[in-house]
Structure formats: C-alpha cells, structure tokens
Design an enzyme around this catalytic site. Structure first.
Site, short mmCIF file in Angstrom:
data_model
loop_
_atom_site.label_atom_id
_atom_site.label_comp_id
_atom_site.label_asym_id
_atom_site.label_seq_id
_atom_site.Cartn_x
_atom_site.Cartn_y
_atom_site.Cartn_z
N GLU A 28 0.84 -1.20 0.00
CA GLU A 28 0.00 0.00 0.00
C GLU A 28 0.87 1.26 0.00
O GLU A 28 1.82 1.36 0.78
CB GLU A 28 -0.93 0.00 1.21
CG GLU A 28 -1.92 -1.16 1.24
CD GLU A 28 -2.85 -1.18 0.04
OE1 GLU A 28 -3.08 -0.10 -0.56
OE2 GLU A 28 -3.34 -2.27 -0.31
N CYS B 49 -7.06 -2.04 7.72
CA CYS B 49 -5.75 -2.04 7.06
C CYS B 49 -5.28 -0.62 6.79
O CYS B 49 -4.15 -0.26 7.10
CB CYS B 49 -5.82 -2.83 5.75
SG CYS B 49 -5.84 -4.60 5.99
N HIS C 291 -0.90 -6.03 1.83
CA HIS C 291 -1.99 -7.00 1.81
C HIS C 291 -1.49 -8.34 1.26
O HIS C 291 -0.72 -8.37 0.30
CB HIS C 291 -3.15 -6.50 0.93
CG HIS C 291 -4.08 -5.59 1.64
ND1 HIS C 291 -4.21 -4.25 1.34
CD2 HIS C 291 -4.95 -5.83 2.67
CE1 HIS C 291 -5.12 -3.71 2.14
NE2 HIS C 291 -5.57 -4.65 2.95
#
Length: 408
Positions: free
Chosen positions: A132, A195, A219
């Site tokens: 991310e 998250c 992830h």
C-alpha cells in the site's frame, strides 16, 4: 513416575553443595561448578544477549469474527515471534479487528520494543500481494468491526493530515520481490477499513518521531486461494514471503544502490515529479470523472449520456461473478428508469480516483460509495477513456459492487 531430584547419591551431593557454599562465604570465592550448573549459569546471559538485539516488529490481524477463516496475515507470521533473524529479534503481534485499535496498540508496542522497523500485514484479495502506497485519514462510515461497532469518528486521527504517502520505497521493494517470484503490485487504495487505519497510524507515528525506522503495510492473499492452477496460498507461503520481504528490505537498507541502480532511481524520481502539463492532464481526467458521478446523482441523464462515446460498451460483474455487457443506449435508458422508479434519491460519489495514462487512452479506477436512503453500497468503476474533439469520453466502463469487509 518421576525419580528423586537428588538421585541415588542425593544426600552426599547436597552435603557437598552446602560445604561449597560455606567455603565461598568464608573466602569470597565461588565454589567450583559442575557441567550442568555451568549451563544454567550461561542461559540468562544468552537470553540477555538475544533480548539486546534490535527488534523488527511484525503485525497481522485476527480473523473477521469468531466464525470466519483464519487470517493469513497472522497465520503467516505467528511462528516468527521470538526468532533471531540476521542480527535482529522478530516480535510478532496480532491486531484486533476493532476501530481505533491500530494506533493505540502500535504506539504501545513501539514504546515497549523500540523497533528499528515495523512491517504490518493484512488480508487482501486473491492472486498476489499489494504494497500500500497511500493511507487516507478516513474510515468507512458503515463498516462494522469485530465488536459489531461502526467507527465512532470519521477520521482516524482528529486534525491529522488528509493523507500520508508511504515513506518506504514501495516500487523498489515490489521489483525486488517480483524477481524472487512473487506477484506484487503497488496499491493506492488500502480499503478504508482497519488495514488503511494501520498504515495511516504507522505513518502518523513516524511523522511524530515515535519511530525513526521504516514502516510498511502489505496485503496478502487469503489462505487456500489459488496462485496458479496447482499452487495455493498456505501459512508457509505467507511466512516465506514475510522473510523475503525482510531480506529485501535489509539488502536495500545496507546497500541502497543494490536493488535500484542510479539510472533507474533517477528515472523513478523524475516520474514521481509530474510535469505541469502532466498534472493538468491528470486534473482534467479527474474533473471529468467527478462530473460523471455528479451528473448521475443529479439525475441529469442527458449530461450523463454525453460522458460516453456513441459506441461505448458497459460491463457489469454480479455477486456470482457473471459478466453482463450492455451497449450505451440501453444502459443509459436503464439508468433513467432506475431514477424514475426509486422512492428515494440516490447519491453516488467517488472516494478515490486512480489515473494511469497510455499513449492514446487513460485508464481510471474509481472506488465509489452510493447512498440511497438507509442503504449504502460500495464498489469499483474501471474506466477506459479516450479524447474526442478535445473532451474525455468513456470507451468502456466495467463496474461491480463490493464490501469493505473483504479486507482488514
């Protein structure tokens, strides 16, 4: 049946030990130790040496509820807890799927262990790993946590920055991990759930100087999901990925030029700083996408229809994975009918917009939220755009609805 702790000659041995202690007290010398006693004396020193090693903190999540499958982000790292790895001590911790817990838990663990790096994992989609690169200070308002609570506040940190860009070199890590055989991409949408809250919390703590080392959120695919026709995601596979992630970071940290030559780094740096013309082009596409959503929400169906090219194709994937294809005229007519028959007004807004340019087209991924009275729906629109007489228009639209509970 357990034997006596003193053994066959226990009384004599105990007497000798007492004499030795008395001698030590009288002379100031330690009594001679046998082999077993020497080993016991060395253990505390070994434990102290291990605990003195710099710590790398790893975090994963608990399952999405008591009856949900195990979470790969935790199952893949839990056996690493306490291990010594290349001069570091690994500490693995499990985050609860509870709004507000990432910042509190991470701040506490960072204060306790003083880690030199924090690598956090969460459950993502099938097919590969996603590092991310953005974290927004915003929560999915209708998403429930494991305590069945919706977020008590819209923002993760009150008065915090709107967005943090990941401070770690995601591109360099992704390239190096791909060379090791993993499918890794760079994501700009962390999901608006726990998250995203974790990455935002990490970057917030880093900005507040609570941690100086690198932080990362990635992830990982669900356990049991397919990677190839014959390969499936297992706990060991996720654990190996975590080790390779650490190895990749360590190599790059010790030799920053090893993973990316100067020429490549220069190109990447130049690409990260768009020219004024590129920025204007991106803003033009963003304005068009916002206009697209607004015209639909305003029920201005003529303006909505004008967003499409005459021969545009619209595709929809339903919850069973079936694909439906509709030509523009039929699709727009159906949208008019949806508004006409609805007893409540529907408002659809993009929560994030990702834009990528190719030579003749622009590709856009928009994550949207639709409110229709008490009903809230979310999903993705994938646009292919082409300029026609100086105006962006939709060549193809692929869309589907989803749920925020599909990721941590």
């Amino acid at each position: 049946m357990r034997t006596s702790r003193f053994g066959r000659n226990g009384v004599a041995g105990l007497t000798a030990a007492l004499v030795g202690l008395a001698l030590a007290a009288a002379t100031g010398r330690a009594a001679p130790q046998d082999g077993a006693t020497a080993v016991k004396a060395e253990q505390p020193a070994a434990v102290r040496a291990k605990s003195a090693l710099p710590v790398i903190l790893l975090t994963g999540f608990e399952p999405f509820g008591k009856k949900k499958p195990p979470n790969p982000s935790w199952e893949g790292i839990k056996k690493l807890d306490g291990q010594e790895w290349k001069g570091f001590r690994l500490v693995a911790k499990q985050l609860p799927v509870v709004w507000g817990s990432p910042l509190t838990q991470l701040e506490g663990w960072i204060a306790e262990y003083k880690p030199v790096a924090v690598f956090s994992l969460g459950q993502g989609g099938e097919g590969g790993f996603s590092i991310e690169s953005w974290a927004y200070n915003r929560r999915a308002a209708e998403a429930e946590d494991n305590l069945k609570n919706k977020p008590s506040a819209a923002d993760i940190v009150a008065d915090g920055p709107k967005r943090f860009d990941a401070t770690i070199d995601s591109l360099k890590l992704a390239k190096a991990l791909a060379e090791k055989g993993y499918h890794v991409d760079i994501s700009t949408n962390a999901g608006r759930y726990l998250c995203e809250e974790t990455l935002y919390s990490l970057e917030y703590l880093k900005s507040a100087r609570k941690i100086d080392g690198p932080v990362l959120f990635c992830h990982v695919p669900p356990l049991g999901s397919k990677l190839t026709k014959t390969k499936f995601v297992t706990e060991d596979y996720v654990e190996n990925f975590a080790k390779d992630l650490l190895e990749t970071w360590r190599d790059a940290d010790q030799n920053p030029q090893a993973a990316a030559p100067v020429a490549v780094a220069a190109v990447a740096a130049a690409a990260a700083q768009p020219s004024p013309a590129a920025s204007a082009r991106e803003q033009d596409v963003k304005s068009f996408i916002e206009h697209y959503f607004k015209s639909w929400s305003d029920q201005d169906m003529d303006a909505y229809d004008d967003c499409f090219m005459a021969d545009a194709c619209i595709q929809y994937i339903d919850n069973q994975g079936q694909l439906f294809t509709t030509p523009r005229q039929r699709f727009v007519a159906g949208q008019r009918e949806v508004h006409r028959r609805s007893s409540v007004r529907s408002i659809e807004v993009p929560e994030s917009i990702e834009i990528r340019f190719e030579q003749k087209i622009a590709r856009v991924v928009a994550y949207w939220r639709l409110n229709a009275g008490a009903r809230v729906q979310k999903g993705y629109d994938h646009f292919t755009l082409k300029q026609e007489r100086g105006k962006w228009r939709i060549v193809n639209l692929l869309f589907y609805s989803t749920s925020d509970n599909g990721q941590d």
